[in-house]
Scaffold this active site. Structure first.
Site, PDB file in Angstrom:
ATOM      1  N   LYS A 183       0.846  -1.196   0.000  1.00 59.92           N
ATOM      2  CA  LYS A 183       0.000   0.000   0.000  1.00 59.92           C
ATOM      3  C   LYS A 183       0.882   1.248   0.000  1.00 59.92           C
ATOM      4  O   LYS A 183       1.899   1.294   0.707  1.00 59.92           O
ATOM      5  CB  LYS A 183      -0.897  -0.038   1.249  1.00 59.92           C
ATOM      6  CG  LYS A 183      -1.963   1.034   1.316  1.00 59.92           C
ATOM      7  CD  LYS A 183      -2.813   0.834   2.574  1.00 59.92           C
ATOM      8  CE  LYS A 183      -3.920   1.841   2.719  1.00 59.92           C
ATOM      9  NZ  LYS A 183      -4.747   1.615   3.921  1.00 59.92           N
TER      10      LYS A 183
ATOM     11  N   SER B 145      -9.610   1.590   3.018  1.00 57.05           N
ATOM     12  CA  SER B 145      -8.762   2.323   2.111  1.00 57.05           C
ATOM     13  C   SER B 145      -7.731   1.478   1.361  1.00 57.05           C
ATOM     14  O   SER B 145      -7.176   1.945   0.372  1.00 57.05           O
ATOM     15  CB  SER B 145      -8.023   3.411   2.886  1.00 57.05           C
ATOM     16  OG  SER B 145      -7.160   2.829   3.842  1.00 57.05           O
TER      17      SER B 145
ATOM     18  N   SER C  31      -9.584  -0.716   7.316  1.00 54.34           N
ATOM     19  CA  SER C  31      -9.045  -0.518   5.965  1.00 54.34           C
ATOM     20  C   SER C  31      -8.326  -1.712   5.351  1.00 54.34           C
ATOM     21  O   SER C  31      -7.982  -1.673   4.161  1.00 54.34           O
ATOM     22  CB  SER C  31      -8.115   0.690   5.940  1.00 54.34           C
ATOM     23  OG  SER C  31      -8.862   1.877   5.888  1.00 54.34           O
TER      24      SER C  31
END
Lengths: 482, 106
Positions: A74, A149, A173
């Site tokens: 990420k 996210s 997330s």
């Protein structure tokens, strides 16, 4: 089925090489990315060089538990040779030049960073629509969001571009996008995985966790990244134990509490129906089922959006436009700050900074921040009491399957409520896992969430692996991955 | 239930209130943006106010942060000025310039 076990076995036996494995992954990424958009950046030369280094280490006799495993990272974590944009214009072009501890540990174990994955700006969002750079599509239905996210990491794994990825979980997330994309996602106990090299959003909540296509693969990544780190003083000296051994312990003898508050939280009917089937499967796998109450769980969303935003408004105060990011000149320093922050933060980040500024402002801090912190303490007590009776608590991961692009963009509260089942574990600092539990009538993934007492990740791996063997939902892949 | 903010006190219900918070957060909002944000933030705040439903007497004090384990201090080489300023869009004499902070006329 463990994709990682197959790769490691093939690479270490010499049936293939890390380099060949990397080239195949790069080919898959290039073919699927135009439709999925999971990665913000990848660097073929770098990937091949890193894979060759893995082959060299194997040839020199090293034992590498993740030899040749390509992982997505990420883009709010640092990886040497890659930018770290956090999905924000304010960090556009920022290249940190070092590895986050979690990334370094994966590399030590023989994994190769495939590239950096898309996310909601500064990890604030539940759909990845808040990325300043691109849209990521759900591999099961490209008209729908992948969740967020960590939507890029979840979509990359679901589309089988890479076998596993790292995400970060502040209020859900990792688990929420894992659920919407039909993969496994783990949020470890707060303090279990080092945040060194993770860009801070809400420091009392942030935790790095793995996403993978099976419980075993998630456990393999977890095993590599977990454990105390001298560079993050919030990591605790608690032994990681044997997460891989736990996979085969089964569910027999474990007590699972079905969260009473889950049925009144506004989840849609087919989610609750699917959850009831998941509970039956846990019972069939040998777990003892009872009902359990966490009375303050329904307050998790309001508490979360005070605590997380307050911390975010403080953490994001450091972005001033001076030391990195695109720069314009201004007459004075105050104007310089405001000009860059206004231009380069997106709408949701501004909204959260304003909410956090309010929650911490003179005259309101006691009523909001302090009160939310006290409700949080009560919630933690509720969980502690519940875990004196049961080994794990079960509820759905998400209240509804993946939604369409744009559906919740203009209604931030509706978007926040996507995290209704995930924020309680975040606030309590306890470990939780999301495991695929079947499909909605439209063919969209649904998921079961299991939570355990602090440091009891082994319980989660034992239980979710038993559930996986009972149901085999993790075997399903979207057509794009064929 | 203890009301947390009366409607007249709730800063998100007015454009001026949102603009005041924006100034504190070093953000600039034009009047139209502030006016559009006010009801959205007010709506979120109404939901947040649910935490006032729990009686005060039930609430424990906030928990202290978990104890952190500190390592012994150890000198290690730093990254160096060149590496640390590599990401700055503008440098001058090895430093990152900012607008003048001290008033030169004094």
């Amino acid at each position: 089925m463990s994709a990682i076990r197959e790769i490691v076995s093939a690479v270490t036996s010499g049936a293939t090489s890390a380099e060949r494995t990397a080239l195949q992954a790069l080919e898959r990424i290039a073919r699927r990315e135009p439709e999925i958009g999971a990665f913000l950046t990848w660097n073929e030369e770098r990937v091949i060089a890193d894979a060759r280094e893995v082959d060299r280490r194997l040839a020199s006799g090293e034992s590498l538990p993740l030899a040749g495993v390509m992982v997505g990272v990420k883009d709010n974590m640092t990886a040497e040779g890659y930018p770290a944009s956090c999905g924000s214009r304010i960090l556009e072009g920022f290249s940190p030049g070092y590895d986050a501890t979690a990334v370094a540990r994966l590399k030590d174990a023989g994994a190769v960073v495939a590239g950096k994955t898309n996310l909601d700006e500064f990890a604030m969002g539940s759909s990845t629509e808040n990325s300043a750079f691109q849209k990521t599509r759900n591999p099961w239905d490209v008209g729908r969001v992948p969740g967020g996210s960590s939507g890029g990491s979840a979509a990359a794994v679901a589309a089988r571009e890479v076998p596993a990825a790292l995400g970060s979980d502040t209020g859900g997330s990792v688990r929420q996008p894992a659920a919407l994309c039909g993969v496994v996602g783990v949020k470890p106990t707060y303090g279990r995985v080092s945040r060194f090299g993770l860009v801070a959003f809400a420091s009392s909540l942030d935790q790095i966790g793995p996403l993978a296509t099976s419980v075993e693969d998630a456990a393999r990544l977890y095993d590599a990244i977990a454990g105390q780190d001298a560079r993050d003083s919030t990591t605790a000296p608690v032994p990681v134990g044997d997460p891989l051994g736990a996979l085969f312990r089964g569910a027999r003898g474990l007590r699972v509490g079905v969260l009473r508050e889950a049925s009144v939280e506004g989840a849609d009917a087919q989610v609750l129906e699917n959850f009831a089937e998941a509970v039956s499967a846990l019972r069939s796998a040998g777990a003892a089922i009872e009902e359990i109450s966490v009375p303050r769980a329904p307050y998790a969303i309001p508490v979360y959006y005070v605590v997380a935003n307050a911390e975010a408004s403080s953490n994001l105060a450091r972005y001033d436009g001076i030391r990195y990011g695109p720069r314009d000149e201004a007459a004075d320093l105050e104007s310089f700050y405001a000009q860059h922050r206004t231009r380069d933060f997106g709408a949701e980040v501004k909204r959260r900074i304003l909410l956090g500024t309010f929650a911490l402002s003179a005259g309101y801090a006691d009523a909001f921040y302090k009160r939310a912190s006290r409700v949080r303490a009560l919630l933690r007590r509720d969980f502690a009491q519940a875990f004196s009776r049961v080994d794990a608590i079960a509820c759905p991961t998400v209240p509804a399957p993946a939604f369409r692009f744009g559906e919740k963009v203009d209604d931030p509260l509706a978007m926040y409520l996507s995290d209704i089942f995930t924020t309680p574990a975040s606030l309590a600092g306890i470990p939780a896992i999301s495991v695929p539990s079947g499909f909605s009538r439209e063919g969209l993934p649904l998921a079961l969430q299991l939570m355990a007492a602090p440091w009891r990740e082994e319980t989660l791996f034992a239980l979710s692996a038993a559930y996986e063997r009972e149901t085999r939902f993790t075997d399903a892949a979207p057509p794009i991955a064929a | 239930m203890v009301p947390m903010t009366s409607a007249s006190e709730n800063p998100f219900l007015s454009r001026e209130g949102v603009e005041r918070l924006a100034r504190l957060a070093r953000l600039r909002l034009d009047p139209a943006e502030a006016a559009a944000l006010a009801p959205k933030l007010g709506h979120i705040l109404e939901h947040i106010e649910r935490i006032a439903e729990i009686p005060d007497a039930d609430l424990p004090e906030p928990e202290p942060s978990p104890a952190t384990t500190l390592r012994a201090d150890q000198p290690v080489p730093g990254a160096g000025r060149a590496e640390l300023s590599r990401n700055a869009a503008v440098t001058s004499h090895g430093l990152v310039p900012v607008p003048r902070v001290v008033d030169a006329s004094r």
